[in-house]
Design an enzyme around this catalytic site. Structure first.
Site, mmCIF file in Angstrom:
data_model
loop_
_atom_site.group_PDB
_atom_site.id
_atom_site.type_symbol
_atom_site.label_atom_id
_atom_site.label_comp_id
_atom_site.label_asym_id
_atom_site.label_seq_id
_atom_site.Cartn_x
_atom_site.Cartn_y
_atom_site.Cartn_z
ATOM 1 N N HIS A 271 -5.931 1.692 -4.172
ATOM 2 C CA HIS A 271 -5.010 1.195 -3.156
ATOM 3 C C HIS A 271 -4.595 -0.229 -3.491
ATOM 4 O O HIS A 271 -5.211 -0.897 -4.321
ATOM 5 C CB HIS A 271 -5.652 1.263 -1.762
ATOM 6 C CG HIS A 271 -6.763 0.278 -1.539
ATOM 7 N ND1 HIS A 271 -6.972 -0.362 -0.339
ATOM 8 C CD2 HIS A 271 -7.741 -0.190 -2.371
ATOM 9 C CE1 HIS A 271 -8.027 -1.161 -0.429
ATOM 10 N NE2 HIS A 271 -8.514 -1.079 -1.645
ATOM 11 N N HIS B 208 -2.571 1.427 6.825
ATOM 12 C CA HIS B 208 -2.957 1.290 5.417
ATOM 13 C C HIS B 208 -3.152 2.663 4.800
ATOM 14 O O HIS B 208 -3.591 3.606 5.475
ATOM 15 C CB HIS B 208 -4.244 0.477 5.283
ATOM 16 C CG HIS B 208 -4.550 0.097 3.865
ATOM 17 N ND1 HIS B 208 -3.856 -0.884 3.199
ATOM 18 C CD2 HIS B 208 -5.457 0.586 2.980
ATOM 19 C CE1 HIS B 208 -4.331 -0.990 1.968
ATOM 20 N NE2 HIS B 208 -5.298 -0.112 1.809
ATOM 21 N N CYS C 206 0.818 -1.228 0.000
ATOM 22 C CA CYS C 206 0.000 0.000 0.000
ATOM 23 C C CYS C 206 0.846 1.271 0.000
ATOM 24 O O CYS C 206 0.630 2.172 -0.812
ATOM 25 C CB CYS C 206 -0.973 -0.023 1.181
ATOM 26 S SG CYS C 206 -0.235 0.141 2.819
#
Length: 346
Positions: free
Chosen positions: A321, A309, A261
């Site tokens: 993402h 994240h 990520c």
């Protein structure tokens, strides 16, 4: 008296004994069956599997970001160690050249009847001990004393560089051990999640994958057409993110073929000429913090309490993402995960 004597028990032998043993084993097996297997795993519903898998992947991503941060530290330490060793080598070569130059004078002075202290220093097998024990300032002339002083300083500098290099080496070994621990943690969580997913039937797994996608992929082209980035750099970062759609998630990867990520967000903004740090918990402190209501395409959006994240906001409540192992870079709604904050790189 005999009437009150305890009856003598008879031992069963032969067929009768075997029959009794069989009945006893059957009774024990029946009792065990009622108690249930001691280590049997409970049967989970698909919803329970999803909850457990989501938790495991969140933990894996958190460990991945710790791995990424430690790797950055290890790389910097390795670079510093190499620089220190190179400098120590260069200085040692210069020192040896100086000592060799002094040594070339030795034969001439020997033929003239003696060796001055500077030449003795050059020929000594242990210059440090020689300098420690000799009163060279009083025994040498001014030119030789200056040369000796320079050699003394060079020896001290080399010794300092070696001490610093040893310290960096210790740091590097500690970072390498830490990397191994984080890598093990990531692999353990991913493996546990995969074993849970393997317990799902094919229709259940398909449903799980649809839930992860959230129907966002079907809206990709429409959302892309609606993007109005606030500036050219943000537009470039968003364009890069769209170009990465479908590329696999690989923990620790920074592109161009695969991403985790924070690797995706770093690569997207690097394409726009902006250098972001490597990890989610450092990226959130880069640039300007923005509220959820003020999000603009290109902003970085962060999730979970541990800031584990990150995605790239593209407008319309959507982000791009790299979700988790086994998946690919995708478009998803930002309300799919617990929102933790956002930042706007500048």
């Amino acid at each position: 008296m005999a009437a009150h004597r305890k009856p003598r028990q008879r031992t069963l032998t032969g067929q009768a004994g075997r029959t009794a043993a069989t009945l006893a084993l059957a009774g024990a097996a029946t009792a065990t069956a009622f108690d249930g297997p001691a280590h049997a795993e409970p049967q989970l519903t698909p919803a329970q599997v999803k909850a457990k898998v989501d938790a495991l992947y969140e933990q894996a991503e958190s460990a991945t970001e710790r791995y990424n941060g430690t790797k950055v530290k290890a790389d910097k330490t390795r670079t510093a160690l190499t620089r220190l060793r190179d400098e120590a080598t260069r200085r040692t070569e210069r020192l040896n050249s100086s000592r060799n130059a002094l040594g070339s004078i030795a034969s001439a002075q020997y033929r003239a009847g003696g060796l001055d202290p500077a030449v003795q220093l050059a020929l000594s097998s242990s210059p440090e001990e020689y300098l420690e024990g000799a009163s060279l300032a009083e025994r040498a002339g001014s030119r030789q004393a200056a040369r000796i002083t320079a050699i003394r300083k060079e020896l001290a500098r080399i010794a300092e560089l070696r001490v610093r290099a040893d310290g960096r080496l210790t740091e590097l070994k500690a970072s390498q051990s830490e990397l191994a621990r984080h890598k093990s943690a990531v692999q353990e969580k991913i493996g546990s999640a995969q074993r849970l997913l393997d317990r799902l039937t094919a229709p259940q797994r398909a449903q799980y994958d649809r839930q992860q996608d959230g129907g966002a992929q079907g809206a990709a082209s429409m959302a892309r057409g609606a993007v109005r980035a606030p500036n050219a750099r943000a537009a470039a970062a968003v364009a890069y993110a769209y170009g990465a759609l479908g590329k696999p998630y690989v923990w620790g990867a920074t592109g161009p073929g695969a991403f985790d990520c924070s690797g995706l967000s770093q690569a997207a903004w690097r394409s726009a000429g902006v250098a972001l740090p490597r990890t989610t918990y450092t990226q959130i402190n880069t640039g300007q913090r923005v509220s959820r209501g003020d999000l603009a395409p290109g902003d970085l959006v962060f999730f979970f309490s541990g800031i584990s994240h990150v995605g790239i906001y593209v407008g319309g409540g959507q982000m791009i993402h790299a979700p988790r192992p086994g998946s690919a870079v995708r478009l998803a709604p930002i309300d799919q995960m617990p929102f933790a904050g956002a930042s706007r790189p500048v």
